[in-house]
Design a protein around this motif. Sequence first.
Motif, PDB file in Angstrom:
ATOM      1  N   GLU A 429    -118.787  11.541   4.332  1.00 14.14           N
ATOM      2  CA  GLU A 429    -120.105  11.920   3.832  1.00 14.14           C
ATOM      3  C   GLU A 429    -120.339  11.405   2.417  1.00 14.14           C
ATOM      4  N   THR A 430    -121.591  11.201   2.089  1.00 16.51           N
ATOM      5  CA  THR A 430    -122.008  10.887   0.728  1.00 16.51           C
ATOM      6  C   THR A 430    -122.989  11.965   0.272  1.00 16.51           C
ATOM      7  N   LEU A 431    -123.354  11.924  -0.999  1.00 19.18           N
ATOM      8  CA  LEU A 431    -124.275  12.926  -1.524  1.00 19.18           C
ATOM      9  C   LEU A 431    -125.618  12.875  -0.808  1.00 19.18           C
ATOM     10  N   ASP A 432    -126.036  11.677  -0.430  1.00 24.24           N
ATOM     11  CA  ASP A 432    -127.324  11.531   0.248  1.00 24.24           C
ATOM     12  C   ASP A 432    -127.250  11.864   1.728  1.00 24.24           C
ATOM     13  N   HIS A 433    -126.049  11.897   2.274  1.00 24.23           N
ATOM     14  CA  HIS A 433    -125.893  12.156   3.711  1.00 24.23           C
ATOM     15  C   HIS A 433    -124.780  13.176   3.937  1.00 24.23           C
ATOM     16  N   VAL A 434    -125.120  14.444   3.745  1.00 24.09           N
ATOM     17  CA  VAL A 434    -124.220  15.549   4.064  1.00 24.09           C
ATOM     18  C   VAL A 434    -124.730  16.177   5.346  1.00 24.09           C
ATOM     19  N   PHE A 435    -123.873  16.208   6.365  1.00 16.00           N
ATOM     20  CA  PHE A 435    -124.319  16.594   7.699  1.00 16.00           C
ATOM     21  C   PHE A 435    -124.194  18.094   7.916  1.00 16.00           C
ATOM     22  N   SER A 436    -125.213  18.671   8.491  1.00 14.42           N
ATOM     23  CA  SER A 436    -125.130  20.051   8.946  1.00 14.42           C
ATOM     24  C   SER A 436    -124.350  20.093  10.259  1.00 14.42           C
ATOM     25  N   ASP A 437    -123.977  21.293  10.681  1.00 13.90           N
ATOM     26  CA  ASP A 437    -123.240  21.427  11.939  1.00 13.90           C
ATOM     27  C   ASP A 437    -124.072  20.908  13.113  1.00 13.90           C
ATOM     28  N   GLU A 438    -125.371  21.134  13.074  1.00 18.31           N
ATOM     29  CA  GLU A 438    -126.238  20.655  14.142  1.00 18.31           C
ATOM     30  C   GLU A 438    -126.279  19.128  14.179  1.00 18.31           C
ATOM     31  N   ILE A 440    -123.881  17.144  13.080  1.00 21.42           N
ATOM     32  CA  ILE A 440    -122.569  16.682  13.552  1.00 21.42           C
ATOM     33  C   ILE A 440    -122.505  16.766  15.069  1.00 21.42           C
ATOM     34  N   ALA A 441    -122.994  17.875  15.634  1.00 24.09           N
ATOM     35  CA  ALA A 441    -122.997  18.029  17.092  1.00 24.09           C
ATOM     36  C   ALA A 441    -123.842  16.940  17.743  1.00 24.09           C
ATOM     37  N   ALA A 442    -124.994  16.614  17.141  1.00 26.25           N
ATOM     38  CA  ALA A 442    -125.860  15.568  17.699  1.00 26.25           C
ATOM     39  C   ALA A 442    -125.180  14.208  17.659  1.00 26.25           C
ATOM     40  N   ARG A 443    -124.494  13.915  16.555  1.00 26.25           N
ATOM     41  CA  ARG A 443    -123.794  12.630  16.444  1.00 26.25           C
ATOM     42  C   ARG A 443    -122.646  12.543  17.453  1.00 26.25           C
ATOM     43  N   LEU A 444    -121.952  13.657  17.669  1.00 27.49           N
ATOM     44  CA  LEU A 444    -120.868  13.647  18.643  1.00 27.49           C
ATOM     45  C   LEU A 444    -121.399  13.467  20.058  1.00 27.49           C
ATOM     46  N   ARG A 445    -122.549  14.068  20.333  1.00 26.89           N
ATOM     47  CA  ARG A 445    -123.132  13.889  21.666  1.00 26.89           C
ATOM     48  C   ARG A 445    -123.522  12.431  21.910  1.00 26.89           C
ATOM     49  N   LYS A 446    -123.923  11.728  20.853  1.00 25.08           N
ATOM     50  CA  LYS A 446    -124.251  10.312  21.007  1.00 25.08           C
ATOM     51  C   LYS A 446    -123.021   9.478  21.346  1.00 25.08           C
ATOM     52  N   THR A 447    -121.839   9.953  20.928  1.00 27.06           N
ATOM     53  CA  THR A 447    -120.600   9.239  21.243  1.00 27.06           C
ATOM     54  C   THR A 447    -120.002   9.683  22.577  1.00 27.06           C
ATOM     55  N   GLY A 448    -120.720  10.586  23.273  1.00 22.13           N
ATOM     56  CA  GLY A 448    -120.256  10.996  24.592  1.00 22.13           C
ATOM     57  C   GLY A 448    -119.532  12.316  24.625  1.00 22.13           C
ATOM     58  N   ILE A 449    -119.559  13.093  23.529  1.00 24.92           N
ATOM     59  CA  ILE A 449    -118.872  14.386  23.478  1.00 24.92           C
ATOM     60  C   ILE A 449    -119.910  15.485  23.597  1.00 24.92           C
ATOM     61  N   ASP A 450    -119.867  16.222  24.678  1.00 21.76           N
ATOM     62  CA  ASP A 450    -120.838  17.288  24.925  1.00 21.76           C
ATOM     63  C   ASP A 450    -120.368  18.557  24.219  1.00 21.76           C
TER      64      ASP A 450
END
Length: 479
Positions: A429-438, A440-450
């Motif tokens: 992560e960077t200061l401009d891109h700190v991910f919320s849990d939601e 992170i879940a969306a990014r994981l779903r894009k990689t095929g993790i439900d």
Amino acid sequence: MESVVSLLQRQQQSLVMTPQLIASIRLLQLAHAELHQFVEQEIEKNPFLELASDDSATSGDLSPVSGGDPNIGARENDGDGPMRAETSELLRQWKSIRDTANVAAGDRPALEEFAASTETLHDHVARQVALTAFTPQERMIASQLTDHLEDTGYIHVDLLELARRLNVGEADVERVLGTLQLFDPPGIFARTLSECLEIQLRQRDRFDPAMAALVANLEMLAQRDFQALKRQCRVDEDDILDMLHEIRTLDPKPGNRYQSGGPDYIIPDVWVLPSPGGGWQIELNPDMLPKVLINQTYFAEVSRLTAHNSEDQAFLNECFQNASWLVRSLDQRAKTILKVATEIVRQQDVFLEHGIAHLRPLNLKTVADAIDMHESTVSRVTSNKYMLTPRGVFELKYFFTVAIASSQGGEAHSAEAVRHSIKAMITAETLDHVFSDEEIAARLRKTGIDIARRTVTKYREAMNIPTSVQRRREKRLGL
């Protein structure tokens, strides 16, 4: 209404747990230290059991236990016998394991320990006490306080109670304690975390009013409430940032840098090494296998002398049967561990090649079905057993993880691999891109993790990673 009395015969099977069967099951789950202790106890009780020396295996008087054979391992051409035959069958079922005869003995891991004995915290403090100009009374007080020193460097003792017990003034105890708090390492003999940090800051001449306010409000620091800390310390953002960096250089447990006793080692039960021909070489660590022998010559001689005494003969026969049982049980334990480890390696070969991101979901039933064992047996075998791999040393239970479904219809993902992905994502992560849990879940779903957001939250909290708000606040302050 008539009552009818009749005789019925019914046949049923039941498992009777004999004491020896219970003991054999218990052997499976013993760690190596417990196993060696158990074997030593059996040797003390049984006159026909002996520990093998280096040349005992060649003696005609002693019967070796195959579970203690230092050459036991996943090999196809090391000789005959049921152990070798069963192991060879396992290897033939998995073609990626190559003949281990091509692997040089020098390629095996050297597990000898050459660590020199290290100084303990109490040794270090005792030497400083001896070099300090204490009066006899002060030296007695210092000795009593040192006895209460914990391995972390802290001391938890009621000074008033100690003073009464030593028949000295409480001021005398506090004065000696103040001297001990000047000892090395900085921060020892503190009674609280705040006092430990204060001692270290005073020795650096950095304990000003602003720093004192910060140390007095460690709960705010733990909650990462930096705005409130700035108000309490009456400093601006640059000053609070410098103070936080200073706090991070301190040691909250100064005693931990010293050994509290002998070093603790994790000694693997199984070696997994790459084979030159491809695949993996799997061997039991011979140092983990008690080399137990039965002295049959001694049994024959004593039996001949006690042939006319039925009680003595019964005792000798019982000892010999127990010795034979121990030999068979150790042999079976070794074969079972090797069998389970071989199947784990077969299931997780991609992890061994490419790392944690490729760890597959695995449960006890999958391994038990593959090797025709009960789940409870696999569970006992994997408890307190370790495997040395090119990726490090892992407990066998590490390879069993929950499956998380794929959002793209492919193979399921291991929960451990998903946790690794979450941690890697947060680390990048960077200061401009700190991910919320939601997110992170969306990014994981894009990689095929439900995966659901609440599952991400659960894994993040289990790894002691703060929330996105706290992480963004830390990055803004440069922490």
